[in-house]
Motif scaffolding. Sequence first.
Motif, PDB file in Angstrom:
ATOM      1  N   GLY A 126       0.798  -1.218   0.000  1.00  0.00           N
ATOM      2  CA  GLY A 126       0.000   0.000   0.000  1.00  0.00           C
ATOM      3  C   GLY A 126       0.828   1.263   0.000  1.00  0.00           C
ATOM      4  O   GLY A 126       0.273   2.364   0.112  1.00  0.00           O
ATOM      5  N   VAL A 127       2.164   1.136  -0.158  1.00  0.00           N
ATOM      6  CA  VAL A 127       3.047   2.283   0.025  1.00  0.00           C
ATOM      7  C   VAL A 127       4.001   2.504  -1.141  1.00  0.00           C
ATOM      8  O   VAL A 127       4.144   3.618  -1.637  1.00  0.00           O
ATOM      9  CB  VAL A 127       3.883   2.118   1.323  1.00  0.00           C
ATOM     10  N   TYR A 128       4.678   1.444  -1.601  1.00  0.00           N
ATOM     11  CA  TYR A 128       5.866   1.619  -2.439  1.00  0.00           C
ATOM     12  C   TYR A 128       5.610   1.329  -3.918  1.00  0.00           C
ATOM     13  O   TYR A 128       4.947   0.361  -4.273  1.00  0.00           O
ATOM     14  CB  TYR A 128       6.999   0.725  -1.938  1.00  0.00           C
ATOM     15  N   SER A 129       6.186   2.180  -4.746  1.00  0.00           N
ATOM     16  CA  SER A 129       6.159   1.986  -6.187  1.00  0.00           C
ATOM     17  C   SER A 129       7.491   1.365  -6.610  1.00  0.00           C
ATOM     18  O   SER A 129       8.335   2.008  -7.226  1.00  0.00           O
ATOM     19  CB  SER A 129       5.946   3.342  -6.887  1.00  0.00           C
ATOM     20  N   PHE A 130       7.703   0.116  -6.194  1.00  0.00           N
ATOM     21  CA  PHE A 130       8.912  -0.607  -6.580  1.00  0.00           C
ATOM     22  C   PHE A 130       8.920  -0.846  -8.087  1.00  0.00           C
ATOM     23  O   PHE A 130       7.873  -0.861  -8.741  1.00  0.00           O
ATOM     24  CB  PHE A 130       8.955  -1.991  -5.920  1.00  0.00           C
ATOM     25  N   GLY A 131      10.099  -1.087  -8.634  1.00  0.00           N
ATOM     26  CA  GLY A 131      10.145  -1.621  -9.979  1.00  0.00           C
ATOM     27  C   GLY A 131       9.483  -2.984 -10.006  1.00  0.00           C
ATOM     28  O   GLY A 131       9.581  -3.766  -9.059  1.00  0.00           O
ATOM     29  N   ARG A 132       8.781  -3.279 -11.100  1.00  0.00           N
ATOM     30  CA  ARG A 132       7.997  -4.516 -11.170  1.00  0.00           C
ATOM     31  C   ARG A 132       8.858  -5.755 -10.994  1.00  0.00           C
ATOM     32  O   ARG A 132       8.479  -6.702 -10.311  1.00  0.00           O
ATOM     33  CB  ARG A 132       7.252  -4.544 -12.505  1.00  0.00           C
ATOM     34  N   ASP A 133      10.050  -5.771 -11.584  1.00  0.00           N
ATOM     35  CA  ASP A 133      10.905  -6.958 -11.489  1.00  0.00           C
ATOM     36  C   ASP A 133      11.331  -7.213 -10.051  1.00  0.00           C
ATOM     37  O   ASP A 133      11.295  -8.351  -9.574  1.00  0.00           O
ATOM     38  CB  ASP A 133      12.138  -6.805 -12.391  1.00  0.00           C
ATOM     39  N   TYR A 134      11.721  -6.165  -9.346  1.00  0.00           N
ATOM     40  CA  TYR A 134      12.160  -6.328  -7.956  1.00  0.00           C
ATOM     41  C   TYR A 134      11.014  -6.846  -7.091  1.00  0.00           C
ATOM     42  O   TYR A 134      11.172  -7.798  -6.312  1.00  0.00           O
ATOM     43  CB  TYR A 134      12.667  -4.997  -7.396  1.00  0.00           C
ATOM     44  N   ALA A 135       9.849  -6.235  -7.221  1.00  0.00           N
ATOM     45  CA  ALA A 135       8.702  -6.637  -6.409  1.00  0.00           C
ATOM     46  C   ALA A 135       8.313  -8.081  -6.682  1.00  0.00           C
ATOM     47  O   ALA A 135       8.001  -8.844  -5.760  1.00  0.00           O
ATOM     48  CB  ALA A 135       7.521  -5.711  -6.662  1.00  0.00           C
ATOM     49  N   THR A 136       8.328  -8.473  -7.949  1.00  0.00           N
ATOM     50  CA  THR A 136       7.953  -9.840  -8.304  1.00  0.00           C
ATOM     51  C   THR A 136       8.953 -10.844  -7.757  1.00  0.00           C
ATOM     52  O   THR A 136       8.568 -11.869  -7.181  1.00  0.00           O
ATOM     53  CB  THR A 136       7.840  -9.979  -9.829  1.00  0.00           C
ATOM     54  N   ASP A 137      10.234 -10.570  -7.932  1.00  0.00           N
ATOM     55  CA  ASP A 137      11.263 -11.506  -7.467  1.00  0.00           C
ATOM     56  C   ASP A 137      11.177 -11.705  -5.959  1.00  0.00           C
ATOM     57  O   ASP A 137      11.271 -12.835  -5.471  1.00  0.00           O
ATOM     58  CB  ASP A 137      12.659 -10.992  -7.846  1.00  0.00           C
ATOM     59  N   PHE A 138      10.980 -10.625  -5.218  1.00  0.00           N
ATOM     60  CA  PHE A 138      10.936 -10.750  -3.764  1.00  0.00           C
ATOM     61  C   PHE A 138       9.638 -11.417  -3.317  1.00  0.00           C
ATOM     62  O   PHE A 138       9.644 -12.306  -2.462  1.00  0.00           O
ATOM     63  CB  PHE A 138      11.074  -9.375  -3.103  1.00  0.00           C
ATOM     64  N   ALA A 139       8.514 -11.005  -3.902  1.00  0.00           N
ATOM     65  CA  ALA A 139       7.215 -11.535  -3.482  1.00  0.00           C
ATOM     66  C   ALA A 139       7.090 -13.026  -3.742  1.00  0.00           C
ATOM     67  O   ALA A 139       6.463 -13.749  -2.959  1.00  0.00           O
ATOM     68  CB  ALA A 139       6.088 -10.783  -4.190  1.00  0.00           C
ATOM     69  N   THR A 140       7.663 -13.505  -4.821  1.00  0.00           N
ATOM     70  CA  THR A 140       7.521 -14.923  -5.188  1.00  0.00           C
ATOM     71  C   THR A 140       8.693 -15.769  -4.713  1.00  0.00           C
ATOM     72  O   THR A 140       8.720 -16.974  -4.966  1.00  0.00           O
ATOM     73  CB  THR A 140       7.403 -15.071  -6.721  1.00  0.00           C
ATOM     74  N   GLY A 141       9.628 -15.150  -4.021  1.00  0.00           N
ATOM     75  CA  GLY A 141      10.851 -15.848  -3.635  1.00  0.00           C
ATOM     76  C   GLY A 141      10.775 -16.571  -2.311  1.00  0.00           C
ATOM     77  O   GLY A 141       9.703 -16.796  -1.753  1.00  0.00           O
ATOM     78  N   LYS A 142      11.959 -16.909  -1.774  1.00  0.00           N
ATOM     79  CA  LYS A 142      12.045 -17.776  -0.599  1.00  0.00           C
ATOM     80  C   LYS A 142      12.581 -17.078   0.641  1.00  0.00           C
ATOM     81  O   LYS A 142      12.866 -17.731   1.657  1.00  0.00           O
ATOM     82  CB  LYS A 142      12.932 -18.972  -0.927  1.00  0.00           C
ATOM     83  N   ARG A 143      12.706 -15.745   0.604  1.00  0.00           N
ATOM     84  CA  ARG A 143      13.248 -15.027   1.755  1.00  0.00           C
ATOM     85  C   ARG A 143      12.165 -14.165   2.395  1.00  0.00           C
ATOM     86  O   ARG A 143      11.441 -13.441   1.701  1.00  0.00           O
ATOM     87  CB  ARG A 143      14.433 -14.151   1.338  1.00  0.00           C
ATOM     88  N   LYS A 144      12.062 -14.227   3.710  1.00  0.00           N
ATOM     89  CA  LYS A 144      11.060 -13.441   4.431  1.00  0.00           C
ATOM     90  C   LYS A 144      11.706 -12.849   5.688  1.00  0.00           C
ATOM     91  O   LYS A 144      12.160 -13.590   6.561  1.00  0.00           O
ATOM     92  CB  LYS A 144       9.856 -14.300   4.819  1.00  0.00           C
ATOM     93  N   LEU A 145      11.730 -11.512   5.773  1.00  0.00           N
ATOM     94  CA  LEU A 145      12.239 -10.829   6.965  1.00  0.00           C
ATOM     95  C   LEU A 145      11.115 -10.750   7.989  1.00  0.00           C
ATOM     96  O   LEU A 145      10.026 -10.253   7.682  1.00  0.00           O
ATOM     97  CB  LEU A 145      12.736  -9.433   6.595  1.00  0.00           C
TER      98      LEU A 145
END
Length: 580
Positions: A283-302
């Motif tokens: 609800g906040v950030y206008s990330f680049g689409r590639d970065y957001a997709t890679d992180f959202a679908t990936g295996k790392r969670k802070l």
Amino acid sequence: MSRIRSVRSAAAAVAALDRRTFLAATAATGATAGLGLAFGPGSGSAGASPPATAHAAARRVAQAPAAPSKAGTTLEAFSAARGTTGYRRLAAGPAWARAVRTEITGAKAGRAGRRTALASFVQLTDLHLTDVQHPMRYEFLRAGRPGAWRPHEALTVAGAASLIERINGLRGGPATGAPLSFVMTTGDNTDNNARIELEWFLTAMNGGRITPNTGDPRHYEGVQNSGHTAFWHPGQALRDADKALGFPRLDGFLEAALRTVNSPGLRLPWYSTVGNHDDLAGGVYSFGRDYATDFATGKRKLEIISAAEAERFSQATRQGTDPRGTRMKTLLEAHAKDMRTVTPDERRAPFTRAEYLAAHLDPAATGPGPAGHGYTRDNLDQGTLYYAFRISDDVVGISLDTTDPGGHYTGSLGTAQLRWLERTLKAHRDDYVIVFSHHYSRSLDNRNRDPARPGEARHGGDEVVALLQRHPRVLAWINGHSHRNEITPRSTFWEITTASHVDFPQLARVVEVVDNHDGTLSLFTTLVESAAPHRTDFSDLSQTGLAALYRELSFNAPGVSQKLAGDPTDRNTELLLRKA
């Protein structure tokens, strides 16, 4: 598996519709009886102002109004807490009375015997259907800001299904008995801008089975079994921060929260408005689409950071100095070694604005209609998320897109949309108009440029209010975003802001428009809770029991304001207006 196709395939499905087929489907969608009219699916597009005769296609349906009834509304009862300290249990409490508000014009005697209904509908807002195991969630800020994570988030789908059940059970408008004609959801339908959440939202609204689980289908992978004491661990003996406040131990809670939910689906046609959580990461950030997709679908969670770091970061976020998420990326990279390994899931990918539109336009998502839920193929072709639609013979609705693609949680309108709004209001100078949006006027102060239209200026709430005031037949501007009930007179119209369904008091609002036949109009607003029991049973982890827990846990959530219900004059009301 949901019967709503994924948003990945939705665009292809819409592309296969030729324009004649689409318009035929639009004209034929579910004739819903409301005030003697079957209201159609929408009369305008973003490309041009809708014609003033847009209502001509509406088919008359004979349906007598029901007797006005308080049943199922906060005029009958409202959830109230027992005790004064610690974790407080809920039970049925005193009803909320109806307040008559005359700041715009006075109330004349005898109007109750003269009034006739012009429109009657329901507003939902801020459902925040949430994938609680999503890697790109900001739960880690809870160490410095308790409200950054909600102990009840795993139950958003069960809560939404119960709210839909309540709306389906309403016989008509509580003040007039007039048949309810549609439901409008005013944004933040999803929480993480994730494709799977959009699928859950469409399925909940239209009816079907939803399994609110992603990643490993066999077990939960999130903060509630992380071992970090900042989070409530319902199925463990861990002495976490929430249990220290009285939160219960509930063995089997997480397993129950991930079970399949059966949504009855709305029986009424419904319309959709977009919110910042539907368009931006968190609800906040206008990330680049590639970065957001890679992180959202990936295996790392802070999952957690220090309290001092969380507080500094939260303060910067509130100030809106990082709309593109540059500092967020830096923080995530700095804590790469601290992240939990989770199961990747492509369904968590962010959806684009085009995919949001295509998912609504997919024939599989039509449900009770209308086709597109207000959006048209013109919206998809032009990349716009605003439209107009016919509510009744006398009333037109306008749905705005107040999210700012440039980032940050506050909103604004681009010049093209503001000009479209003015054209649409002029085209409907002989109609009454109700405007819907996600953001309320004071939160429209974002001047970040849309990356897709960098040369276009952005416009704030004061400009929108001034424009609406120049058109005396605008009756109301209905919105959400603040998660708080607030009703404000705007000289010639009422601004009606409604609480969310994720934070207590978890409400929806029924709105009835009536002609008093004395030179005045009235807007009746009535708040409703979900159909879940007021009282919870910790041993009941059924879908109904979880919906009741959803409400009670939200009341007790640390860091949440206890003022979101608003004042009595912001709740159940009669709002008087001069008849133009």
